[in-house]
Design a protein around this motif. Structure first.
Motif, PDB file in Angstrom:
ATOM      1  N   LEU A   3       0.830  -1.201   0.000  1.00  0.00           N
ATOM      2  CA  LEU A   3       0.000   0.000   0.000  1.00  0.00           C
ATOM      3  C   LEU A   3       0.867   1.255   0.000  1.00  0.00           C
ATOM      4  N   SER A   4       1.947   1.238   0.764  1.00  0.00           N
ATOM      5  CA  SER A   4       2.816   2.423   0.812  1.00  0.00           C
ATOM      6  C   SER A   4       3.471   2.682  -0.544  1.00  0.00           C
ATOM      7  N   SER A   8       2.949   6.042  -2.687  1.00  0.00           N
ATOM      8  CA  SER A   8       4.121   6.789  -3.139  1.00  0.00           C
ATOM      9  C   SER A   8       4.097   6.999  -4.652  1.00  0.00           C
ATOM     10  N   ASN A   9       3.769   5.944  -5.392  1.00  0.00           N
ATOM     11  CA  ASN A   9       3.704   6.058  -6.854  1.00  0.00           C
ATOM     12  C   ASN A   9       2.609   7.032  -7.278  1.00  0.00           C
ATOM     13  N   GLY A  46       5.436   1.410 -11.139  1.00  0.00           N
ATOM     14  CA  GLY A  46       4.206   0.639 -10.998  1.00  0.00           C
ATOM     15  C   GLY A  46       4.240  -0.644 -11.810  1.00  0.00           C
ATOM     16  N   ALA A  47       4.764  -0.566 -13.017  1.00  0.00           N
ATOM     17  CA  ALA A  47       4.854  -1.759 -13.873  1.00  0.00           C
ATOM     18  C   ALA A  47       5.806  -2.787 -13.282  1.00  0.00           C
ATOM     19  N   VAL A  48       6.922  -2.335 -12.735  1.00  0.00           N
ATOM     20  CA  VAL A  48       7.885  -3.247 -12.114  1.00  0.00           C
ATOM     21  C   VAL A  48       7.246  -3.934 -10.911  1.00  0.00           C
ATOM     22  N   GLU A  49       6.523  -3.187 -10.111  1.00  0.00           N
ATOM     23  CA  GLU A  49       5.851  -3.770  -8.948  1.00  0.00           C
ATOM     24  C   GLU A  49       4.785  -4.781  -9.383  1.00  0.00           C
ATOM     25  N   ASP A  50       4.086  -4.490 -10.467  1.00  0.00           N
ATOM     26  CA  ASP A  50       3.087  -5.434 -10.983  1.00  0.00           C
ATOM     27  C   ASP A  50       3.740  -6.743 -11.414  1.00  0.00           C
TER      28      ASP A  50
END
Length: 68
Positions: A3-4, A8-9, A46-50
């Protein structure tokens, strides 16, 4: 993605939009470009986290399939 990280993103994305808008309003092309770059950086994060989430989910499914 935690969530953090999402918060942040989103903050980075909104900050980039604000910079882009301020640059457009004042005719400051450098500020506008910086805002667009901030937005692109946020999208990449965001894409890397996905991808990380998808790999983690796949690993969990494999572990479950083999009973580990």
């Amino acid at each position: 993605m935690s969530l953090s990280d999402k918060i942040s993103n989103k903050a980075d994305e909104l900050g980039g939009k604000a910079k882009e808008a301020a640059g457009a309003a004042t005719g400051d092309d450098e500020l506008r470009a910086e805002g667009k770059a901030d937005q692109a950086e946020s999208a990449i994060k965001g894409a890397v986290e996905d991808v990380k989430d998808a790999v983690g989910d796949a690993a969990d499914k494999v572990k479950k399939a083999f009973g580990k």
